[in-house]
Design an enzyme around this catalytic site. Structure first.
Site, PDB file in Angstrom:
ATOM      1  N   PRO A  74       0.822  -1.212   0.000  1.00 27.67           N
ATOM      2  CA  PRO A  74       0.000   0.000   0.000  1.00 27.67           C
ATOM      3  C   PRO A  74       0.856   1.261   0.000  1.00 27.67           C
ATOM      4  O   PRO A  74       1.797   1.385   0.783  1.00 27.67           O
ATOM      5  CB  PRO A  74      -0.787  -0.117   1.309  1.00 27.67           C
ATOM      6  CG  PRO A  74       0.093  -0.942   2.203  1.00 27.67           C
ATOM      7  CD  PRO A  74       0.756  -1.928   1.270  1.00 27.67           C
ATOM      8  N   ALA A  76       0.277   5.613  -0.326  1.00 31.70           N
ATOM      9  CA  ALA A  76      -0.750   6.652  -0.229  1.00 31.70           C
ATOM     10  C   ALA A  76      -0.762   7.541  -1.481  1.00 31.70           C
ATOM     11  O   ALA A  76       0.215   7.575  -2.242  1.00 31.70           O
ATOM     12  CB  ALA A  76      -0.467   7.522   1.003  1.00 31.70           C
ATOM     13  N   TYR A 133      -5.163   1.727   9.018  1.00 30.08           N
ATOM     14  CA  TYR A 133      -4.630   2.004  10.348  1.00 30.08           C
ATOM     15  C   TYR A 133      -5.804   1.925  11.306  1.00 30.08           C
ATOM     16  O   TYR A 133      -6.836   2.575  11.070  1.00 30.08           O
ATOM     17  CB  TYR A 133      -4.042   3.418  10.409  1.00 30.08           C
ATOM     18  CG  TYR A 133      -2.850   3.646   9.497  1.00 30.08           C
ATOM     19  CD1 TYR A 133      -1.567   3.279   9.898  1.00 30.08           C
ATOM     20  CD2 TYR A 133      -3.001   4.227   8.247  1.00 30.08           C
ATOM     21  CE1 TYR A 133      -0.468   3.489   9.067  1.00 30.08           C
ATOM     22  CE2 TYR A 133      -1.907   4.438   7.409  1.00 30.08           C
ATOM     23  CZ  TYR A 133      -0.645   4.073   7.831  1.00 30.08           C
ATOM     24  OH  TYR A 133       0.435   4.274   7.008  1.00 30.08           O
ATOM     25  N   ASP A 161       2.912  -0.388  12.485  1.00 33.44           N
ATOM     26  CA  ASP A 161       4.211   0.224  12.810  1.00 33.44           C
ATOM     27  C   ASP A 161       4.134   1.738  12.949  1.00 33.44           C
ATOM     28  O   ASP A 161       5.140   2.424  12.952  1.00 33.44           O
ATOM     29  CB  ASP A 161       5.242  -0.146  11.720  1.00 33.44           C
ATOM     30  CG  ASP A 161       4.822   0.324  10.322  1.00 33.44           C
ATOM     31  OD1 ASP A 161       3.888   1.160  10.215  1.00 33.44           O
ATOM     32  OD2 ASP A 161       5.410  -0.153   9.338  1.00 33.44           O
ATOM     33  N   SER A 249       7.591  -5.846   7.307  1.00 33.72           N
ATOM     34  CA  SER A 249       7.830  -4.557   6.656  1.00 33.72           C
ATOM     35  C   SER A 249       8.384  -3.574   7.662  1.00 33.72           C
ATOM     36  O   SER A 249       7.960  -3.566   8.822  1.00 33.72           O
ATOM     37  CB  SER A 249       6.494  -4.025   6.111  1.00 33.72           C
ATOM     38  OG  SER A 249       6.638  -2.709   5.615  1.00 33.72           O
ATOM     39  N   HIS A 251       8.135  -0.458   6.626  1.00 39.02           N
ATOM     40  CA  HIS A 251       7.475   0.698   6.016  1.00 39.02           C
ATOM     41  C   HIS A 251       8.430   1.394   5.035  1.00 39.02           C
ATOM     42  O   HIS A 251       8.388   2.605   4.837  1.00 39.02           O
ATOM     43  CB  HIS A 251       7.026   1.675   7.115  1.00 39.02           C
ATOM     44  CG  HIS A 251       5.721   2.398   6.839  1.00 39.02           C
ATOM     45  ND1 HIS A 251       4.580   2.181   7.583  1.00 39.02           N
ATOM     46  CD2 HIS A 251       5.391   3.338   5.930  1.00 39.02           C
ATOM     47  CE1 HIS A 251       3.610   2.980   7.135  1.00 39.02           C
ATOM     48  NE2 HIS A 251       4.086   3.682   6.129  1.00 39.02           N
ATOM     49  N   GLY A 284      12.766  -2.728  -0.278  1.00 35.27           N
ATOM     50  CA  GLY A 284      13.994  -2.862  -1.055  1.00 35.27           C
ATOM     51  C   GLY A 284      13.962  -3.886  -2.168  1.00 35.27           C
ATOM     52  O   GLY A 284      14.995  -4.151  -2.782  1.00 35.27           O
TER      53      GLY A 284
END
Ligand SMILES: Cc1cc2nc3c(=O)[nH]c(=O)nc-3n(C[C@H](O)[C@H](O)[C@H](O)COP(=O)(O)O)c2cc1C
Ligand SMILES: CCCCC(=O)C(=O)O
Length: 361
Positions: A74, A76, A133, A161, A249, A251, A284
């Site tokens: 995901p 934004a 979230y 996170d 993740s 993030h 990455g």
């Protein structure tokens, strides 16, 4: 030619402030760099003369057959990067047979994202998952989940996170804090009370705990994944709370800086999960070799964040399609060079210099 070149192409076209928003991360961006560097440090050790004529790279995720072990993580605000925004991304993912995780912070309403995916791949039943979230007011989370469920999302991905937002030096320096006029988080529009047309703020809350997750778990029968668990103890706790999958993740290095590269954490997390639920990883992933390393070390699939955004910025739907095509080609090529008949052949025996010992697949 490769995913990294999409970043340069996107950079030419994007407002530098928006480019920095995507490329950047938290504080000194140590983890942003670590994610890619860690993949480069891991070596592949191929087998020979295995007689593999064709290679299978599809994967089943919660009953859905995806053509690649790659999902769109995901991200934004897609309309910040291309005028069609998440609609273009959804079309590309659906046509490629790839799962898109659409964000709570999308600039197109989730129902329109799912509709775009379905219209682009009729009869293929494309999978769109919804990232959210948890909101401090349970009613808001419930309303969002209802919206995503009614839209036809096939799974929920809860990002854990972000008790507070990461400190992005580049955004602070550039004064980037809000979406420009005309763009909004459409999933938060007209949600519960408020003036008609009102768009609710997304809240990050440090007060959330496992009870909040339990409440969500009890309220939905959709598969539930947690995104952003890094500690193996938390992975075990998450399974005890009935989650159906994990997305390992950090993030993309945008929350707590100096956490380890996700690929370096994978062996420990895979050992904790022990094959009980699907384990995805992002951070990455830029090459077919990265996908192979992650799967060899116990991931069921990987996610890409920035590369899809670079593709979108460079050329809309076509750019995202190209990014996925390149990964598909590189994955197949890497499997061939490794002497693998498909992703089922990928085991820890294929890698060297990985940190800990890997757990069972
Ligand atoms: C521009 C941008 C926006 C993002 N927005 C979200 C988001 O809204 N929710 C979320 O859980 N993760 C978000 N992420 C993190 C991604 O889901 C993913 O974890 C990360 O980008 C993976 O690393 P990669 O960019 O190196 O592939 C965002 C990442 C970027 C680059
Ligand atoms: C509420 C928007 C969150 C965006 C995000 O998660 C990121 O930029 O990494």
């Amino acid at each position: 030619m490769n995913l990294r070149e999409f970043e340069s192409a996107a950079r030419e076209l994007l407002d530098p402030v928006h480019y920095d928003y995507v490329a950047g991360g938290a504080d000194d961006e140590v983890t942003v760099r670590a994610n890619e560097a860690a993949f480069a440090r891991i070596a592949l050790l191929p087998r020979v003369l295995r007689g593999a004529a064709s290679r299978e790279s599809g994967v089943t995720l919660f009953g859905h057959r995806a053509s690649l072990p790659v999902v769109l993580s995901p991200t934004a605000f897609h309309r910040l990067f291309h005028k069609e925004g998440e609609v273009a991304t959804a079309r590309a993912a659906a046509r490629a047979g790839v799962v898109m995780i659409t964000g709570m912070a999308s600039t197109v309403a989730v129902a329109d994202v799912v509709e775009a995916a379905r219209a682009a791949a009729p009869g293929r039943d494309p999978a769109v998952w919804f990232q959210l979230y948890l909101q401090p007011a349970p009613g808001v989370t419930e309303a969002l989940v209802r919206r995503a469920t009614e839209a036809g999302c096939a799974a929920l991905v809860v990002t854990v996170d972000s008790p507070v937002l990461g400190a992005h030096t580049r955004n602070a320096r550039n004064g980037f804090h809000d979406l420009p006029d005309g763009l909004a988080c459409e999933n938060l529009r007209d949600l519960l009370d408020g003036e008609p047309g009102h768009v609710r703020q997304i809240a990050m809350s440090p007060t959330l705990d496992w009870d909040d997750l339990d409440r969500l778990r009890a309220s939905t029968s959709l598969p539930l994944l947690l995104k952003g668990v890094l500690h193996p103890d938390d992975a075990r706790i998450a399974l005890d709370h009935g989650v159906d999958g994990l997305l390992l993740s950090n993030h993309g290095g945008r929350q707590l800086d100096t956490v380890p590269a996700t690929i370096d954490l994978l062996p420990e997390i895979a050992a904790a999960v022990a094959g009980r639920v699907p384990l995805l990883l992002d951070g990455g992933v830029r090459r077919g070799t990265d996908i192979v390393k992650a799967l060899a070390l116990g991931a069921t699939a990987v996610g890409i964040g920035r590369p899809a955004v670079w593709g979108l910025a460079a050329d809309g739907e076509n750019g995202v399609t190209r990014v996925l095509d390149i990964l598909r080609r590189e994955l197949d090529h890497t499997l061939a060079l490794c002497g693998a008949t498909g992703i089922a052949d990928l085991t820890p025996a294929l890698v060297r210099n990985a940190t800990a010992s890997a757990g069972p697949r």
